[in-house]
Scaffold this motif. Sequence first.
Motif, mmCIF file in Angstrom:
data_model
loop_
_atom_site.group_PDB
_atom_site.id
_atom_site.type_symbol
_atom_site.label_atom_id
_atom_site.label_comp_id
_atom_site.label_asym_id
_atom_site.label_seq_id
_atom_site.Cartn_x
_atom_site.Cartn_y
_atom_site.Cartn_z
ATOM 1 N N TYR A 35 14.685 -39.522 -102.513
ATOM 2 C CA TYR A 35 15.781 -38.879 -102.995
ATOM 3 C C TYR A 35 16.467 -37.754 -101.872
ATOM 4 O O TYR A 35 15.582 -37.237 -101.052
ATOM 5 C CB TYR A 35 15.708 -37.821 -104.155
ATOM 6 C CG TYR A 35 15.349 -38.706 -105.410
ATOM 7 C CD1 TYR A 35 16.232 -39.743 -106.120
ATOM 8 C CD2 TYR A 35 14.129 -38.829 -106.152
ATOM 9 C CE1 TYR A 35 15.912 -40.297 -107.125
ATOM 10 C CE2 TYR A 35 13.911 -39.254 -107.037
ATOM 11 C CZ TYR A 35 14.796 -40.374 -107.675
ATOM 12 O OH TYR A 35 14.533 -41.123 -108.754
ATOM 13 N N GLU A 36 17.656 -37.720 -101.699
ATOM 14 C CA GLU A 36 18.337 -36.987 -100.511
ATOM 15 C C GLU A 36 19.344 -36.249 -101.510
ATOM 16 O O GLU A 36 20.677 -36.711 -101.275
ATOM 17 C CB GLU A 36 19.019 -37.709 -99.595
ATOM 18 C CG GLU A 36 19.410 -36.872 -98.499
ATOM 19 C CD GLU A 36 19.571 -37.725 -97.328
ATOM 20 O OE1 GLU A 36 18.890 -37.697 -96.460
ATOM 21 O OE2 GLU A 36 20.671 -38.398 -97.110
ATOM 22 N N THR A 37 18.977 -35.061 -101.901
ATOM 23 C CA THR A 37 20.285 -34.082 -102.567
ATOM 24 C C THR A 37 21.125 -33.700 -101.802
ATOM 25 O O THR A 37 22.448 -33.633 -102.234
ATOM 26 C CB THR A 37 19.537 -32.748 -103.239
ATOM 27 O OG1 THR A 37 18.070 -33.400 -103.881
ATOM 28 C CG2 THR A 37 20.297 -32.111 -103.955
ATOM 29 N N ARG A 78 18.052 -44.164 -99.263
ATOM 30 C CA ARG A 78 18.391 -42.826 -99.746
ATOM 31 C C ARG A 78 18.977 -42.842 -101.020
ATOM 32 O O ARG A 78 20.097 -43.287 -101.279
ATOM 33 C CB ARG A 78 19.206 -41.960 -98.455
ATOM 34 C CG ARG A 78 18.359 -41.799 -97.554
ATOM 35 C CD ARG A 78 19.353 -41.309 -96.157
ATOM 36 N NE ARG A 78 20.319 -42.645 -95.885
ATOM 37 C CZ ARG A 78 21.336 -42.636 -94.904
ATOM 38 N NH1 ARG A 78 21.421 -41.506 -94.381
ATOM 39 N NH2 ARG A 78 21.793 -43.435 -94.580
ATOM 40 N N LEU A 79 18.310 -42.257 -102.157
ATOM 41 C CA LEU A 79 18.824 -42.287 -103.610
ATOM 42 C C LEU A 79 19.407 -40.962 -103.774
ATOM 43 O O LEU A 79 19.164 -39.926 -103.574
ATOM 44 C CB LEU A 79 17.565 -42.545 -104.222
ATOM 45 C CG LEU A 79 16.962 -44.041 -104.231
ATOM 46 C CD1 LEU A 79 15.612 -43.896 -105.011
ATOM 47 C CD2 LEU A 79 18.086 -45.037 -104.252
ATOM 48 N N ASN A 80 20.637 -41.202 -104.443
ATOM 49 C CA ASN A 80 21.277 -40.020 -105.133
ATOM 50 C C ASN A 80 20.653 -39.452 -106.382
ATOM 51 O O ASN A 80 20.722 -40.466 -107.492
ATOM 52 C CB ASN A 80 22.585 -40.371 -105.282
ATOM 53 C CG ASN A 80 23.523 -39.324 -105.966
ATOM 54 O OD1 ASN A 80 23.161 -38.327 -106.167
ATOM 55 N ND2 ASN A 80 24.938 -39.361 -106.061
ATOM 56 N N PRO A 81 20.271 -38.240 -106.370
ATOM 57 C CA PRO A 81 19.354 -37.919 -107.621
ATOM 58 C C PRO A 81 20.437 -37.324 -108.763
ATOM 59 O O PRO A 81 20.162 -37.635 -109.933
ATOM 60 C CB PRO A 81 18.736 -36.714 -107.434
ATOM 61 C CG PRO A 81 19.434 -36.243 -106.039
ATOM 62 C CD PRO A 81 19.967 -37.314 -105.207
ATOM 63 N N ASN A 82 21.582 -37.501 -108.586
ATOM 64 C CA ASN A 82 22.646 -37.070 -109.328
ATOM 65 C C ASN A 82 22.833 -38.470 -110.242
ATOM 66 O O ASN A 82 23.540 -38.481 -111.362
ATOM 67 C CB ASN A 82 23.903 -36.653 -108.637
ATOM 68 C CG ASN A 82 23.770 -35.439 -107.793
ATOM 69 O OD1 ASN A 82 23.272 -34.343 -108.419
ATOM 70 N ND2 ASN A 82 24.448 -35.163 -106.866
#
Length: 85
Positions: A35-37, A78-82
């Motif tokens: 995750y990449e906030t 890279r996953l969007n935690p939103n």
Amino acid sequence: MVSSWVNTTSNPGVTTPISIAQTGNKPDSVFDAYYETSRFANDQDTLGLTSFYVYGNNVQSPAEWGPPNQNWGWTTIRLNPNGFN
């Protein structure tokens, strides 16, 4: 996170019999997912981004991967935690 991708059957008639194993040794890694906030600060629409590498060089398309028999060697996801519960 990744364990939910292995042998999933949440969609009727669809399975993903992939094998993923965690390693602490970076040279053994084929892909890194995390995750990449900061990159997705207020973005609700993008679920993630994938970058491909050949010999340490970031490549954007198969045309940049080299000879026709050349594949990428490593990738980052890279996953969007939103975008995830």
